[in-house]
Design a protein around this motif. Structure first.
Motif, PDB file in Angstrom:
ATOM      1  N   ALA A 287       0.815  -1.208   0.000  1.00  0.00           N
ATOM      2  CA  ALA A 287       0.000   0.000   0.000  1.00  0.00           C
ATOM      3  C   ALA A 287       0.850   1.260   0.000  1.00  0.00           C
ATOM      4  O   ALA A 287       0.333   2.347  -0.217  1.00  0.00           O
ATOM      5  CB  ALA A 287      -0.926   0.003   1.225  1.00  0.00           C
ATOM      6  N   ASN A 292      -1.039   0.583  -6.999  1.00  0.00           N
ATOM      7  CA  ASN A 292      -0.808  -0.828  -6.702  1.00  0.00           C
ATOM      8  C   ASN A 292      -1.583  -1.659  -7.713  1.00  0.00           C
ATOM      9  O   ASN A 292      -2.706  -2.079  -7.466  1.00  0.00           O
ATOM     10  CB  ASN A 292      -1.256  -1.131  -5.269  1.00  0.00           C
ATOM     11  N   HIS A 390      -9.313   1.928  -8.093  1.00  0.00           N
ATOM     12  CA  HIS A 390      -8.150   2.792  -7.911  1.00  0.00           C
ATOM     13  C   HIS A 390      -8.353   3.729  -6.711  1.00  0.00           C
ATOM     14  O   HIS A 390      -7.396   4.081  -6.022  1.00  0.00           O
ATOM     15  CB  HIS A 390      -7.884   3.597  -9.183  1.00  0.00           C
ATOM     16  N   GLU A 393      -7.306   1.813  -3.754  1.00  0.00           N
ATOM     17  CA  GLU A 393      -5.856   1.817  -3.587  1.00  0.00           C
ATOM     18  C   GLU A 393      -5.349   3.161  -3.071  1.00  0.00           C
ATOM     19  O   GLU A 393      -4.422   3.214  -2.265  1.00  0.00           O
ATOM     20  CB  GLU A 393      -5.179   1.467  -4.916  1.00  0.00           C
TER      21      GLU A 393
END
Length: 411
Positions: A287, A292, A390, A393
């Protein structure tokens, strides 16, 4: 990785008697009853006022805090009473939260569609959808004449890909005849990238209107059902029984026989350690990257089950909430308001965004599984799903930054 103590300057580090829990539970029970009275006075129908919405939020807040305190400080409470009370309070909080969650999810997804499609309005008029896509293609294409035709074809429902766009540009460049080969190749390469982008934008603009309408129908229906469920719950004998128990709690807290000599600090410390262990198990090194891509491998899987990586993060969010409420109890025993912990607040906000984005992505994926939807609609929902993953993330990255920023100097 070294773990930093969560509360290095905790003013309630000394023994905290059970009276602190008693006062805290009474205060939260009073808030619950006050919110319930306000909810009944302001109306809870379909045309309920803003006051009824705020009253429902207050009911959820009080129910969460009472339930969390019963969980963290169970050894000092009457075990039979606390075990019977906790699931009922969780039922109240969860039932009242469903309608708000559906409304917030719909708003989040529609705003994301509007942002991703780049349209002047969130939902282009369906009668003007084809023209809007063609206009987008002409604007993106610039001086290249072929760029104006490819997005228009996509808007009509033909499959548009980067390869199709490249072939169109190559055909146009071949018809030029009077241009040198090297210059023609350069224009072909640049034009292909431009038209491919225009194709994607045209697909998204065309599908955004129908995708938004589909999400609006599904989530509005879910919200209506959640509203009806909440109304039925608030009028049920089960809820009246919970309210009666909370009313008794406002004046008398059932404590265990050994509560008079109990210390709340070790129980709060145990909640803190459970949180620290759960955070230590998270892939914070992964993370730590703002993008990622590995976490998106299963993002478009046809499996309707929850995303496999989300569950540990949701658990950390719940444990963080338990830790925050335990701090409130300890601070109530110290006779003051809990000091603002910037790191905990930032971490909690990041985990809230993580939960919201994860559930929004699941809603987009569920809508994409609707039978017989148009390809442009499915495309828009796929882009929306990827966008929300996204966002997941990004929330994990924000949590990692807020959680570890004070650890660097201690390693």
């Amino acid at each position: 990785m070294a773990q930093q103590h969560l509360d290095p300057t905790d003013p309630t580090a000394g023994p905290v008697p059970a009276d602190a829990l008693t006062g805290y539970l009474r205060a939260q029970a009073t808030e619950f009853l006050r919110a319930l009275r306000l909810h009944r006075e302001t109306g809870a129908g379909a045309a309920g006022s803003e006051g009824s919405v705020e009253a429902a939020r207050a009911l959820r807040r009080a129910a969460r805090r009472i339930s969390a305190s019963l969980h963290t400080f169970q050894p000092v409470l009457d075990p039979e009473w606390s075990e019977a009370m906790r699931p009922e309070l969780a039922w109240v909080s969860g039932t009242l939260a469903l309608e708000h969650a559906c409304a917030a999810r719909l708003e989040r997804l529609l705003l994301a569609l509007h942002r991703l499609s780049g349209a002047a309005t969130a939902f282009p008029d369906q009668g003007m959808t084809g023209g809007g896509a063609a206009t987008t293609g002409r604007t993106a294409g610039g001086a290249n004449g072929a760029a104006a035709t490819v997005p228009a074809t996509v808007a009509d429902g033909a499959p548009g890909t980067a390869a199709t766009a490249t072939e169109a540009v190559r055909a146009t460049a071949g018809r030029g005849g009077g241009t040198a080969g090297a210059a023609r190749a350069a224009r072909t390469s640049a034009g292909a990238a431009t038209v491919a982008s225009a194709v994607d934008r045209g697909n998204l603009t065309v599908g955004a209107a129908k995708a938004g309408a589909l999400l609006d129908r599904q989530l509005t229906l879910a919200r209506t059902r959640a509203h009806s469920t909440a109304l039925q719950a608030l009028g049920s004998s089960r809820f009246h029984a919970v309210a009666d128990k909370v009313a008794v709690l406002a004046s008398e807290v059932p404590l265990a026989p050994a509560a008079s000599a109990a210390d709340l600090a070790p129980l709060a410390a145990a909640a803190r350690e459970r949180l620290a262990d759960a955070v230590a198990a998270l892939p914070l090194l992964t993370a730590g990257s703002p993008y990622n891509a590995e976490a998106l491998i299963h993002g478009l899987s046809p499996d309707p089950s929850p995303h496999p990586q989300d569950a540990p993060w949701h658990q950390v969010r719940l444990l963080l909430r338990l830790h925050r409420y335990a701090r409130e109890v300890l601070q109530a025993g110290a006779g003051g308001e809990p000091p603002a912990d910037v790191r905990l607040l930032a971490a909690g906000e990041a985990l809230d965004r993580h939960r919201d984005a994860s559930e929004a992505a699941a809603a987009a994926a569920q809508a994409a599984r609707t039978p017989r939807i148009a390809p442009a609609t499915a495309y828009a929902l796929g882009v929306l799903h990827a966008d929300q993953r996204h966002e997941v993330e990004a929330a994990r990255y924000a949590f990692q930054r807020s959680w570890q920023k004070d650890v660097v100097g201690t390693l």
